[in-house]
Design an enzyme around this catalytic site. Sequence first.
Site, PDB file in Angstrom:
ATOM      1  N   HIS A  79       3.360   3.971  12.927  1.00  0.00           N
ATOM      2  CA  HIS A  79       3.765   3.938  11.519  1.00  0.00           C
ATOM      3  C   HIS A  79       4.849   4.992  11.353  1.00  0.00           C
ATOM      4  O   HIS A  79       4.597   6.177  11.556  1.00  0.00           O
ATOM      5  CB  HIS A  79       2.523   4.267  10.671  1.00  0.00           C
ATOM      6  N   CYS A 101      11.678   8.370  -0.789  1.00  0.00           N
ATOM      7  CA  CYS A 101      11.139   9.610  -0.239  1.00  0.00           C
ATOM      8  C   CYS A 101      11.464  10.739  -1.193  1.00  0.00           C
ATOM      9  O   CYS A 101      12.621  11.029  -1.445  1.00  0.00           O
ATOM     10  CB  CYS A 101      11.737   9.900   1.127  1.00  0.00           C
ATOM     11  N   ARG A 161       0.839  -1.207   0.000  1.00  0.00           N
ATOM     12  CA  ARG A 161       0.000   0.000   0.000  1.00  0.00           C
ATOM     13  C   ARG A 161       0.878   1.263   0.000  1.00  0.00           C
ATOM     14  O   ARG A 161       0.983   1.968  -0.984  1.00  0.00           O
ATOM     15  CB  ARG A 161      -0.941  -0.023   1.225  1.00  0.00           C
ATOM     16  N   HIS A 209       8.382   6.646   9.284  1.00  0.00           N
ATOM     17  CA  HIS A 209       9.173   6.782   8.061  1.00  0.00           C
ATOM     18  C   HIS A 209      10.618   7.088   8.442  1.00  0.00           C
ATOM     19  O   HIS A 209      10.885   7.659   9.502  1.00  0.00           O
ATOM     20  CB  HIS A 209       8.597   7.890   7.179  1.00  0.00           C
TER      21      HIS A 209
HETATM   22 ZN    ZN Z   1       3.444   6.112   5.416  1.00  0.00          ZN
END
Ligand code: ZN
Length: 318
Positions: free
Chosen positions: A214, A247, A17, A216
Site C-alpha cells: 500500500h 495529502c 476507504r 502513497h
Molecule cells: Zn493509506
Amino acid sequence: MTNAPKRDVLVSEVGPRDGLQSIQAIMPLAAKKAWVTAAAAAGVPEIEVGSFVPAHILPQLADTAELVAHALTIAGLSVAVLVPNFKGAQAAVASGAHKLTLPLSVSETHSLRNLRRNHAQMLDEVRQIAALIKSLPAGQRPHFEGSLSTAFGCTLEGVVPEQRVVELAVALMEAGCDEVGLSDTTGYANPAQVKRLIKSIWSAVGRDQLSGIHLHNTRGQGLANVVAALDMGLTTIDASLGGLGGCPFAPGASGNIVTEDLVFMLEAMGLRTGIDLDALFAVREIVSAALPGEPLYGMTPLAGLPLGFVPATTKQHQ
Ligand code: ZN
C-alpha cells in the site's frame, strides 16, 4: 469456459476507504454504491469499501455495513474492509466481507495516537480476531491480513528501524494473521527501501505471507515504488481512484497512488490487470459529481491513452 480475465497483478481499489476517510465531505451512500458498481464493471477485482470504526470517529465511513452488503451482490468482486480492533472485526465478520485488514503501526507512537493501543494490545486484538475467524465454518472465513503501517517512516517518530518492521511481521503471523502487508502510510518510501524490506520480511515469514503493498504518492515516489515491488515479485497493489484524499502535508500532491495511472503503467508494461481503462476513467465522473470541489489527481485520464496503445488485458482477448 470462464470469461474471467487472467491477471498478472491484482489492483485493489482503496478509494472508498482510504480516500473518503481523508476528506471532510461525506459521500452519499448511493454514490458510493454507484462507484463500487462501476469500478467492478470496469474490471477492478477487489475494493476496500470501508472501515468498521465508530461513526463519531469517521462519519465518512458510517455506512460501511450497507456498502459491504451492496458490494457482496456483485459477482466475482472481492470485498475488503479495514478493522481497527476486535470489535470492528466482529462487525466485519457479521457483514460478510471477504477480507479483513487490521493496521498495525510499526511506530508505537503512531499506534497510540491513531488507535490508542500499544503493540502488545494490538497483538491481543489480532489473536482475538484470529480466534473469531477460526470459530467460523471453513467456507465462511474471511481472509485476515495484518498491515504493517508506517513501515517506511513515521511523521511522529521519523525513521522506523527495518528490524522492527520484520519483528512485527513475525509477531502478526504468530498471532494468527493469514498474511502481512506493507504500508507506506506517510509517503516516505523509496524503491531501494521497498526492495530491501520485502526481502527481509520474506526471509522472516516466508514468501507467500507477503504479497501486497500500500503506497502513497506524497513525495512522487509512488509508481517507482510499485515497480520496485513488482521487480521483487509482489502481486497485489493498492491504489485510489483519482488519488482521492490528497495529502494534508503536501498540497497538490495526491495521497494514495492513482488507480488510473497505475493501471495504465501495468498494462503498458505487459502486465494484465483485467481492468478496462476507458471504463475506469468514466468512474471519475461518478466520484467527482458526488464530491463537488474535491480535487481528483492522475495524469493519464487527462492526457489520454497514447495513440495505438493496446493494453495487455486486451491483447489476451485478440
Ligand atoms: Zn493509506
